[in-house]
Design a protein around this motif. Structure first.
Motif, PDB file in Angstrom:
ATOM      1  N   GLU A   3       0.846  -1.208   0.000  1.00  0.00           N
ATOM      2  CA  GLU A   3       0.000   0.000   0.000  1.00  0.00           C
ATOM      3  C   GLU A   3       0.877   1.252   0.000  1.00  0.00           C
ATOM      4  O   GLU A   3       0.625   2.203  -0.738  1.00  0.00           O
ATOM      5  N   ARG A  39       1.604  -0.133  -4.967  1.00  0.00           N
ATOM      6  CA  ARG A  39       1.251  -1.298  -5.782  1.00  0.00           C
ATOM      7  C   ARG A  39      -0.182  -1.730  -5.516  1.00  0.00           C
ATOM      8  O   ARG A  39      -0.873  -2.199  -6.411  1.00  0.00           O
ATOM      9  N   LEU A  40      -0.617  -1.638  -4.276  1.00  0.00           N
ATOM     10  CA  LEU A  40      -1.986  -2.032  -3.916  1.00  0.00           C
ATOM     11  C   LEU A  40      -2.856  -0.790  -3.816  1.00  0.00           C
ATOM     12  O   LEU A  40      -2.520   0.158  -3.104  1.00  0.00           O
ATOM     13  N   ARG A  41      -3.974  -0.828  -4.557  1.00  0.00           N
ATOM     14  CA  ARG A  41      -4.943   0.266  -4.497  1.00  0.00           C
ATOM     15  C   ARG A  41      -6.306  -0.338  -4.210  1.00  0.00           C
ATOM     16  O   ARG A  41      -6.499  -1.535  -4.422  1.00  0.00           O
ATOM     17  N   SER A  65      -7.826  -3.740  -5.705  1.00  0.00           N
ATOM     18  CA  SER A  65      -6.771  -4.569  -6.306  1.00  0.00           C
ATOM     19  C   SER A  65      -6.995  -6.046  -6.017  1.00  0.00           C
ATOM     20  O   SER A  65      -7.652  -6.416  -5.037  1.00  0.00           O
ATOM     21  N   THR A  66      -6.399  -6.900  -6.879  1.00  0.00           N
ATOM     22  CA  THR A  66      -6.402  -8.333  -6.656  1.00  0.00           C
ATOM     23  C   THR A  66      -5.017  -8.766  -6.164  1.00  0.00           C
ATOM     24  O   THR A  66      -4.000  -8.458  -6.788  1.00  0.00           O
ATOM     25  N   ILE A  67      -5.005  -9.465  -5.032  1.00  0.00           N
ATOM     26  CA  ILE A  67      -3.760 -10.011  -4.478  1.00  0.00           C
ATOM     27  C   ILE A  67      -3.671 -11.477  -4.877  1.00  0.00           C
ATOM     28  O   ILE A  67      -4.659 -12.207  -4.804  1.00  0.00           O
ATOM     29  N   TYR A 117      -9.759  -5.815  -0.689  1.00  0.00           N
ATOM     30  CA  TYR A 117      -9.056  -6.391  -1.840  1.00  0.00           C
ATOM     31  C   TYR A 117      -9.650  -7.748  -2.180  1.00  0.00           C
ATOM     32  O   TYR A 117     -10.269  -8.405  -1.346  1.00  0.00           O
ATOM     33  N   ASN A 172      -1.411 -12.160 -15.633  1.00  0.00           N
ATOM     34  CA  ASN A 172      -2.324 -11.129 -15.122  1.00  0.00           C
ATOM     35  C   ASN A 172      -1.516  -9.980 -14.516  1.00  0.00           C
ATOM     36  O   ASN A 172      -1.405  -9.852 -13.296  1.00  0.00           O
ATOM     37  N   ASP A 223      -1.973  -7.036 -13.837  1.00  0.00           N
ATOM     38  CA  ASP A 223      -2.573  -6.091 -12.881  1.00  0.00           C
ATOM     39  C   ASP A 223      -2.772  -6.727 -11.499  1.00  0.00           C
ATOM     40  O   ASP A 223      -3.123  -6.052 -10.543  1.00  0.00           O
ATOM     41  N   TRP A 224      -2.546  -8.046 -11.371  1.00  0.00           N
ATOM     42  CA  TRP A 224      -2.629  -8.674 -10.057  1.00  0.00           C
ATOM     43  C   TRP A 224      -1.344  -8.381  -9.297  1.00  0.00           C
ATOM     44  O   TRP A 224      -0.280  -8.256  -9.894  1.00  0.00           O
ATOM     45  N   VAL A 225      -1.473  -8.327  -7.983  1.00  0.00           N
ATOM     46  CA  VAL A 225      -0.306  -8.024  -7.152  1.00  0.00           C
ATOM     47  C   VAL A 225       0.112  -9.275  -6.386  1.00  0.00           C
ATOM     48  O   VAL A 225      -0.615  -9.742  -5.504  1.00  0.00           O
TER      49      VAL A 225
END
Lengths: 316, 92
Positions: A56, A60-62, A65-67, A88, A136, A138-140
């Motif tokens: 955060e 990277r995490l908004r 978001s997908t973790i 998330y 993917n 956009d995944w974190v």
């Protein structure tokens, strides 16, 4: 003060309890760090929350978001709780031979589970998660095996708690998975006690788990720093189960199976110290409680039966 | 000195399928040389550039030899030597 504004704030500051009945003597003492007293019941709450907060901070995490995370259970459960509270989505990649309770808990928290083949163990879960991350973008992926925030969580919290509560600590014993606990706590303790012994307990599984493993494709977590460790024990499922039951019967602590493996190594170093007549305060980690392993039959029937039932399971 | 060596599945093609074999030596290096004399090819799987292969773990009585002197680790009479591939283990 035991009042907190939210569950996340209740993390850490876990009890360190003496084990007078299992300790070899008055001068060689065993101490259990009760990490099952964390918000979701395992030591993994510490690194999981630290990794989320680090991601955060660096953007990277908004929200929304997908973790993504390869996990055999406890880290996933910790992340699932944090993801639910913080909004998330969580996708966990886990080997199909992990306990039913872990799957139910993850699902209850709303996490999605992608199974990796049992025969590939955690190595395969890591490999599959890396593929999914590439597909993917956009995944974190927090990636507990290589995320410095994992070891740092223990350097900032677990280590200082131990030294504060037991300044005479001589040995620290924990499980070897991501290596985050041993590396983080070990670094902190060594800075303050240069002679401290840092000992790993590594689970040794049956043939089914190692069967297909190729020696050229081994896996060593990026976080691993061999200079921090002073010893490492390999503990089979029968020894781990025997010690898990002994901890419950002798000291009243109902712990998970990996804790039995850690206790096995802790007793080995304690008995060595007692044999040479040195004073020792051996701290070991109770990584989680036994609740998630009841369905494996670990606590009932003979040791041999229980060990046979665990064959092929990732119990740590 | 006689010791028992457990062989992982992946290397049993070199021991004629045997899960465990006898060997002798007072250090791990001597045990591995003795193994090589009867099961040719094993040493190359275990030792690389004079030290243990990065992804191979060897235990003497359940203790990792990397913290006991590596190839120079002492092996006592009757010891159990276990060879295993390195895996990600533990509570994750």
């Amino acid at each position: 003060m035991a009042r907190y504004d939210s569950l996340l704030d209740a993390l850490g500051d876990t009890p360190l309890v003496g084990l007078p009945r299992l300790s070899p003597s008055e001068t060689v003492r065993l101490w259990a760090k009760l990490e099952d007293r964390n918000p979701t019941g395992s030591i993994k709450d510490r690194p999981a929350l630290a990794m989320v907060e680090a991601a955060e901070r660096d953007g990277r995490l908004r929200p929304g978001s997908t973790i993504l995370e390869p996990t055999s259970g406890n880290t996933g459960i910790s992340l699932a709780m944090a993801a639910r509270l913080k909004g998330y989505r969580l996708v966990c990649v886990m080997p199909e031979n992990t306990s039913e309770e872990r799957r139910q808990l993850l699902a209850a928290y709303g996490a999605e589970i992608i199974s990796s083949p049992a025969a590939g163990g955690s190595n395969m879960a890591v490999a599959l998660a890396k593929q999914l991350a590439a597909a993917n973008p956009d995944w974190v992926m927090l990636y507990q095996y290589g995320n410095p925030a994992n070891a740092d969580a223990h350097y900032r919290t677990t280590g200082p708690e131990i030294l504060r509560d037991l300044p005479t600590v001589t040995h620290f014993v924990a499980g070897l998975g991501t290596t985050g606990t041993l590396v983080g706590v070990g670094r902190y303790l060594r800075e303050h006690k240069p002679d401290v012994q840092i000992v790993a307990a590594e689970p040794r599984y049956g043939e089914l788990v190692y069967g297909l493993r190729n020696l050229d494709e081994g896996f060593v977590p990026e976080l691993y720093d061999p200079d921090v460790l002073t010893g490492k024990f390999s503990v089979g499922s029968q020894d781990a189960l025997r010690r898990t039951r002994q901890l419950l019967e002798v000291e009243g602590i109902f712990a998970g199976i990996s804790t039995g493996a850690i206790l096995h190594a802790a007793l080995a170093v304690a008995e060595k110290a007692a044999g040479t007549g040195e004073r020792a305060d051996v701290v070991f980690v109770v990584a989680d409680g036994g609740w998630k392993y009841l369905s494996t039959g670990a606590y009932s029937g003979s040791l041999e039966e229980a060990a046979a039932r665990l064959e092929g399971h990732l119990w740590a | 000195m006689a010791v028992t060596v457990s062989i992982p599945t992946i290397l049993r093609n070199l021991t004629g399928g045997q899960k465990s074999v006898e060997a002798s030596g007072s250090t791990l290096a001597e045990v591995i040389d003795d193994l090589e004399s009867r099961h040719a090819g094993l040493k190359a799987k275990l030792v690389k550039d004079g030290s243990l292969h990065r992804f191979v773990n060897v235990y003497v009585n359940d203790e990792d030899v990397r913290f006991q002197g590596g190839l120079e680790a002492k092996v006592s009479e009757g010891a159990d030597v276990t060879i295993l591939p390195a895996v990600a283990g533990g509570m994750r």
